[in-house]
Enzyme design. Structure first.
Site, mmCIF file in Angstrom:
data_model
loop_
_atom_site.group_PDB
_atom_site.id
_atom_site.type_symbol
_atom_site.label_atom_id
_atom_site.label_comp_id
_atom_site.label_asym_id
_atom_site.label_seq_id
_atom_site.Cartn_x
_atom_site.Cartn_y
_atom_site.Cartn_z
ATOM 1 N N HIS A 1 24.530 -24.782 0.869
ATOM 2 C CA HIS A 1 25.532 -25.773 1.268
ATOM 3 C C HIS A 1 25.856 -26.716 0.112
ATOM 4 O O HIS A 1 27.023 -26.936 -0.227
ATOM 5 C CB HIS A 1 25.024 -26.580 2.461
ATOM 6 C CG HIS A 1 25.064 -25.831 3.751
ATOM 7 N ND1 HIS A 1 25.005 -26.464 4.970
ATOM 8 C CD2 HIS A 1 25.154 -24.510 4.025
ATOM 9 C CE1 HIS A 1 25.063 -25.570 5.932
ATOM 10 N NE2 HIS A 1 25.138 -24.369 5.384
ATOM 11 N N SER B 1 28.842 -20.336 4.971
ATOM 12 C CA SER B 1 28.771 -21.791 4.832
ATOM 13 C C SER B 1 28.942 -22.271 3.391
ATOM 14 O O SER B 1 29.618 -23.264 3.133
ATOM 15 C CB SER B 1 27.446 -22.316 5.393
ATOM 16 O OG SER B 1 27.324 -21.983 6.757
#
Length: 199
Positions: A177, A126
């Site tokens: 993230h 991610s």
């Protein structure tokens, strides 16, 4: 730009780096779930464990990018790569795309190392994928005309939604993230200073 119309064979030929990354994701996932391989051994060797990184196991800043335990996690990240990776691989070139992807993932993992406690463990692509969003956003901010209108209309809301959703999902490395996105944005800004990027 983000609509895939290629056949499987064409996709492999046109986007070898994206294809290879997804193949690595799948291979490691299968190794962790096929009985002949010790599941815990692979996870323990490749996962990002802050304490082990602090003790000198620096490969753990890279290897977590390729590890997924849950099938849904693997599917979501690989699907994101299929959608958003090809345009950047074509625009940046194979070598530079690899650098951007891995560097964004490392940036996310370094931030995780310094912000989270020693026993924090993290895996998944991610951070690197958010890094791709960051590069797209850098193009939007600093060289908007390099991206087709259709691409601009898609990537901005997708990036915003992805960031917002980060805060509403359980078990997500929010730090990874956000700092993956920041890393990609900074890398994109530097790239735009030294070379032309056009989609």
């Amino acid at each position: 730009m983000f609509v895939r119309t290629e056949s499987f064979k064409q996709f492999l030929k046109l986007y070898p780096v994206v294809s290879t990354l997804i193949a690595i994701h799948i291979l490691i996932f299968l190794m962790m779930h096929i009985p002949i391989f010790p599941h815990n051994w692979i996870l323990e060797l490749l996962a990002g464990v802050n304490l082990y990184i602090q003790q000198g196991e620096y490969w753990r800043l890279i290897t977590p990018i390729f590890v997924h335990v849950a099938f849904a996690h693997l599917l979501f990240n690989s699907f994101s790569l299929v959608l958003f990776g090809p345009a950047l691989e074509k625009a940046l070139g194979k070598f530079m795309f690899i650098i951007v992807y891995v560097a964004s993932g490392i940036g996310a993992n370094i931030a995780t190392l310094y912000i989270h406690p020693p026993y924090y463990t993290h895996i998944g692509a991610s951070g690197a994928i958010f890094g791709l969003f960051g590069v797209y956003l850098a193009v939007l901010v600093f060289k908007k005309d390099a991206m087709p209108l259709q691409g601009r209309q898609v990537i901005l809301p997708i990036a915003i939604i992805s960031v917002v959703m980060t805060f509403f999902q359980s078990g997500v490395n929010i730090t990874g993230h956000i700092f993956g996105l920041i890393s990609g944005f900074l890398i994109g800004r530097i790239l735009l200073h030294f070379r032309s990027i056009r989609f």
